[in-house]
Structures are given as structure tokens and as C-alpha cells.
Design a protein around this motif. Structure first.
Motif, PDB file in Angstrom:
ATOM      1  N   ASN A   6       0.811  -1.212   0.000  1.00 36.11           N
ATOM      2  CA  ASN A   6       0.000   0.000   0.000  1.00 36.11           C
ATOM      3  C   ASN A   6       0.846   1.265   0.000  1.00 36.11           C
ATOM      4  OD1 ASN A   6      -2.203  -1.698   0.134  1.00 36.11           O
ATOM      5  ND2 ASN A   6      -3.253  -0.501   1.700  1.00 36.11           N
ATOM      6  N   THR A   7       2.151   1.115   0.193  1.00 37.87           N
ATOM      7  CA  THR A   7       3.087   2.213  -0.020  1.00 37.87           C
ATOM      8  C   THR A   7       4.050   1.794  -1.110  1.00 37.87           C
ATOM      9  OG1 THR A   7       4.555   1.378   1.726  1.00 37.87           O
ATOM     10  CG2 THR A   7       2.932   3.041   2.351  1.00 37.87           C
ATOM     11  N   LYS A  39       1.206   6.376  -1.327  1.00 38.62           N
ATOM     12  CA  LYS A  39       0.462   5.655  -0.301  1.00 38.62           C
ATOM     13  C   LYS A  39      -0.994   5.579  -0.725  1.00 38.62           C
ATOM     14  CE  LYS A  39      -0.454   5.393   4.661  1.00 38.62           C
ATOM     15  NZ  LYS A  39      -0.228   6.021   6.005  1.00 38.62           N
ATOM     16  N   LEU A  40      -1.579   4.378  -0.589  1.00 36.01           N
ATOM     17  CA  LEU A  40      -2.951   4.153  -1.028  1.00 36.01           C
ATOM     18  C   LEU A  40      -3.954   4.416   0.081  1.00 36.01           C
ATOM     19  CD1 LEU A  40      -2.606   0.794  -3.004  1.00 36.01           C
ATOM     20  CD2 LEU A  40      -2.644   3.122  -3.928  1.00 36.01           C
ATOM     21  N   ASN A  41      -5.096   4.942  -0.312  1.00 37.76           N
ATOM     22  CA  ASN A  41      -6.255   4.934   0.573  1.00 37.76           C
ATOM     23  C   ASN A  41      -6.710   3.478   0.682  1.00 37.76           C
ATOM     24  OD1 ASN A  41      -8.725   5.145   1.844  1.00 37.76           O
ATOM     25  ND2 ASN A  41      -9.561   6.682   0.456  1.00 37.76           N
TER      26      ASN A  41
END
Length: 539
Positions: free
Chosen positions: A102-103, A119-121
């Protein structure tokens, strides 16, 4: 008593509305039809309904899984008539996805001060549409015939319709050729945000299946075109425990693969119902069923569609196949040793119920030839690892594709215990293994419970394979994953789904974040989990 594979049974899809009397006024000229709900859509049809793992008799011993597509719920062709189908499916998912991916890498530390990247929500909402047009006919002489198509939705890569960004990695090596560092550079694609309106125009439709068939109850069925192989027809979902989440796919493409980064999800190596077993053009024959036994065979000349040789340039094919060359779908000698052709497979299945117990088992084997490398020289995995000029995974030496599969399922008191296995010279999802590479060994045990409107299940996948081809003779890949959840039938054609998934991927010397060799032989595993809720509506 002999059971026929192609016995008259339910059309696997809500096509029966054409035969129902309308109960309220409708306007046929506007395409309106009012009818009781049938069994719901499926990519296959009445004429190969018993090509799936459901017990042909729909016996009580087999439990509700055997009567998902119950006999005579929908219309079947009368002699001299056809039934036209236009079924559909819409699913909407809300998911929370948390993974080590997710990063991601961004610009180098020198450019932004800390080397931080993206970075993902973790929260995502996804919607998906499918359409199943087709028809089934029955001639007066008993010959069954028809065609079926599966249309799905495509999603444009990147952010709201812009092109997907790829990051250039700068690799540094020592005097011995060993990787000493990997630095992420600027993305080469755009990946920039745009208005939500761009998301609409970026979505397209594609054809996943398009096949025709001819059959008789006495001779069996032959299917021609782009469609399911023997594995997917032998197992609609029973042996691989995929029945419990309303068709989302569980470990076969749902959950983690829907909204999480692609590197977080192990490939569904067991193949049943996967695109790798469905999407290429092939000839498939399924026999009638005799005393619980039936068999199937298949042949595919290539991994695609023969019309690809003559298609015009597009986003997926740069040039036409003017003469024998790398863009020809059926090339057997050239510059890509990862390609296979002349795919041949066959299997035997047995299904029977013994009192209160229903029992199923099958075995299957498949092989394909490897492309002969005639443009350029072969390389070794050590040369690829060392970064020798011209050495890539596309010019390594591979084995012919060759694997074997087996599965069993036992149902008692609404519980189905199942186990599926694949092994042999195959890597990932229907890829060839390098010479000297580790064979595949993958187990998929699962349990399903079905009772009235409730269906629940759990499955655990354990995969040992070669993984990265450049790490042949050095390391192999180990992946394991788990899924738990179920569905509730709220109303005809409406199901509510809840699901949890966990996955872990490891191979010494491999970085799953960059999908490349780790710096100085370092390892970066991928670990992920997800919670998903969905509504699935079918007609």
C-alpha cells in the motif's frame, strides 16, 4: 441406470423468462418482459449443464450445491425451437485492503528529502458489469446446438482514465555483477488526476467467451471457440470451493485482486474458472455420462485467437502479422522462449451418491510445446541475475508445459468438504517452468455449507513453485492464502456477500514491491489482508 451428461436440464442462466406467461402488462416492443425469476446468469448453457460438478440427479444427498441450477426451473428448447438468452450481472463491492504494497517507491531521496513515495487509501468501492447473450436450439432429429457469449467490463489504467504510471528503476552492481542497490526514478507514465468524468469514457467492454456447440444426448457435446476448457467444465466451483461468495471469485480474482495492488495476490494456480483456462480458442469434447463416469478432451493451437494474426494495430497489438514474426499469435519459433503452443489436455470424472453421501472425484493432465528460440541465443538464470547484456527471462531455456490435476468433494448434511491439487512442470498460472526449475505443488482444501438462503465457506491455498525464473537453481517461491465468508440470498436475484482474505508471498532474493531481484540478494515479502462487502444482482 445410465446417466447422460447432456440430459435435459436447466439453462444455466435466467433465460426461462421467454417461456413464462406474463403476470402483469408489459410492452414487448420496448424490450420489456415480466416473469418469475429463474436460476440467474452463467457463462455456459443448458446443453452442457452436466459439464459442471453438480450431481446430475439433483439428489438430496448432494445438498443445495447440487440444485443451484435446479432442473426445469427455466425453459429448455422444444424440438424445432430455440431459446434466446440475455442475462446479466452487476456487483458492487466495498473493501478495506491493507498490505505491505500500500506504499510504493516515488522519487529518489535526493529529490524529495526522504525518499517517500506513494500511499494508497485502503478503502475502495468497485462496480462490475457482465452480460451473457446466447441461444440454445433443439432440432427435430435431437441435435442440440447454439452459441454463448460472455461480455465483461474493462477499466482504464491509471487515475480516472489517464495512462498507468510505471517507475524506472536504476540498478547498481559491484565488480562481480551483483546487485548492490535499486533506486526508484521518476514515473514514466502520466498517472495524473483528472475529472471523475474521465473514468466513464475510459471504461470499455471486452469478450471473455464466444463459442458455438453441437451435441446429442447419445454422442456428447463438442464446443468450438473461445471458452472454458475441460477443467472449468468439470468444476464449476465444487472441487475448488468457489461456490460460497455469489460468484465474486474468492481466491480466484476477488477480494485482494479487486482493489489491492496486483503484487499482493498470488495467482490462482488451480486454473478452474480462471481466465487462463477460458480465454484462448480451443476445441473441447465432453462425453455423455455412463454409470457415473464421463471424460473430456481439449486442443488449442495457441494461447489466443487465430484472428489476432490479421487484426489491425491497436493498444494491445502494435502491428499485423504480415509474415511469420513475433506478433503472430501462433508463432512456434522466434525470440520468446516463454511461449507455448499446441495445448492438449484430457481428464476423467466420477460422480455418484451413496445414500446420504454425495461423492465426486476427477483427474486431469495437460501438456503443450515450447517455442524454439531461433532469434538470438539462450541465456542462463545466472546471467540474468548478473545483468549480462541481452540476458532476459524471455531467452532462458524452458520445459514443455506439463501438469496434472486431481480433485475430490464429499457432501453430507449440507456440508461439502473438497480438496484440489495441481503439480508438475507449470509455474504460476499456466506458465512454463525453466529447465532445472522447481515443479509446482499446490493444495487447495476447502469447506462449504449451504442451507436455504445461506451459503458459507472457507478455503486455504498453499503454493510451492519456481516463481521468478531468474532465480532458478537458487530459490523457489512459497505463497499461502486464506479466505472466509459467505452470501445471503435476500430476494430472487439479490445476494449480500461478506468476505475476509489474507495472503503471504515469499521468495528469497526477490522484492515483491519492485517485482524484481532484491538489492544484494535481499528479500521483501508481500503480506496483505482485506475485508469486503458486496451486493450481487443477477437476471
Amino acid at each position: 441406470m445410465r446417466k447422460l451428461l447432456l440430459a435435459t436440464a436447466a439453462i444455466m442462466g435466467a433465460s426461462g423468462g421467454l417461456a413464462y406467461a406474463q403476470t402483469v402488462p408489459a410492452n414487448p416492443s420496448q424490450g420489456q418482459l415480466v416473469a418469475p425469476y429463474g436460476a440467474g446468469p452463467a457463462k455456459d448453457n443448458n446443453n452442457n449443464a452436466w459439464g459442471i460438478a453438480n450431481t446430475p440427479t439433483g439428489s438430496a444427498a448432494a445438498g443445495p450445491l447440487s440444485t443451484i441450477y435446479a432442473p426445469n426451473v427455466n425453459a429448455v428448447p422444444a424440438p424445432g425451437t430455440i431459446v434466446i438468452r440475455l442475462n446479466g450481472r452487476v456487483e458492487v463491492e466495498v473493501a478495506g485492503s491493507f498490505s505491505s504494497l500500500n506504499t510504493g517507491y516515488g522519487t529518489p531521496a535526493a529529490a524529495n528529502g526522504n525518499g517517500a513515495g506513494y500511499k494508497l487509501n485502503p478503502v475502495g468501492v468497485g462496480s462490475y458489469f457482465r452480460l451473457y447473450p446466447g441461444f440454445d436450439g433443439l432440432a427435430a432429429n435431437g441435435v442440440r446446438y447454439g452459441a454463448s457469449v460472455e461480455i465483461r467490463e474493462n477499466f482504464y489504467a491509471g487515475t480516472n482514465g489517464t495512462s498507468n504510471a510505471t517507475t524506472t528503476l536504476a540498478v547498481t552492481r559491484n565488480a562481480a555483477g551483483q546487485v548492490t542497490g535499486v533506486t526508484a526514478g521518476q514515473p514514466t507514465g502520466t498517472g495524473t488526476a483528472s475529472s471523475p468524468g474521465g473514468n466513464i469514457s475510459g471504461q470499455t467492454l471486452f469478450v471473455r467467451q464466444a463459442f458455438t456447440y453441437l451435441a446429442t444426448d447419445q454422442a456428447g457435446i463438442i464446443r468450438l471457440g473461445q471458452g472454458s476448457g475441460v477443467l472449468s467444465l468439470f468444476d464449476n466451483c465444487i472441487f475448488t470451493s468457489q461456490c460460497w461468495d455469489a460468484g465474486l471469485g474468492n481466491l480466484n480474482g476477488a477480494g485482494l485482486a479487486d482493489v489491492a495492488p496486483s503484487g499482493a495476490q498470488p495467482p490462482f494456480v488451480w486454473l478452474n474458472q480462471a481466465a487462463a483456462d477460458v480465454a484462448n480458442n480451443k476445441i473441447v469434447y465432453l462425453s455423455p455420462q455412463f454409470f457415473g463416469f464421463d471424460f473430456g478432451v481439449q486442443y488449442a493451437p495457441s494461447a489466443g485467437n487465430a484472428f489476432s494474426n490479421g487484426s489491425s494495430g491497436s493498444t494491445i497489438q502494435s502491428t499485423t502479422c504480415n509474415q511469420a514474426g513475433q506478433n503472430c499469435i501462433s508463432v512456434s519459433s522466434g525470440n520468446d522462449s516463454t511461449r507455448w503452443f499446441n495445448q492438449v489436455g484430457g481428464g476423467l470424472r466420477y460422480q455418484q451418491n451413496f445414500g446420504a453421501v454425495d461423492f465426486k472425484v476427477y483427474g486431469f493432465g495437460e501438456t503443450a510445446q515450447k517455442e524454439n528460440l531461433t532469434v538470438g541465443a539462450y541465456s542462463t538464470p545466472a546471467q540474468v541475475r548478473a545483468g549480462v547484456a541481452g540476458a532476459t527471462v524471455n531467452n532462458l531455456r524452458y520445459q514443455n508445459l506439463g501438469f496434472y490435476k486431481a480433485g475430490t468433494a464429499v457432501t453430507f448434511s449440507n456440508f461439502t468438504l473438497a480438496l484440489d491439487y495441481i503439480g508438475g512442470a507449470v509455474n504460476g498460472q499456466l506458465g512454463m517452468t525453466t529447465e532445472g526449475g522447481a515443479n509446482m505443488n499446490a493444495l487447495l482444501p476447502g469447506i462449504t455449507y449451504a442451507n436455504g438462503p445461506v451459503i458459507a465457506g472457507a478455503m486455504f491455498g498453499d503454493i510451492w513453485s519456481q516463481g521468478a525464473a531468474q532465480l532458478t537453481s537458487a530459490t523457489q517461491r512459497h505463497e499461502y492464502e486464506f479466505a472466509l465468508g459467505g452470501a445471503y440470498k435476500l430476494a430472487p436475484g439479490v445476494q449480500l456477500v461478506g468476505e475476509y482474505q489474507y495472503a503471504y508471498r515469499h521468495q528469497s532474493g526477490w522484492n515483491f514491491s519492485t517485482n524484481s531481484l532484491g538489492a544484494e540478494g535481499s528479500t521483501k515479502d508481500a503480506q496483505s489482508q482485506q475485508v469486503l462487502f458486496a451486493t450481487v444482482l443477477t437476471w
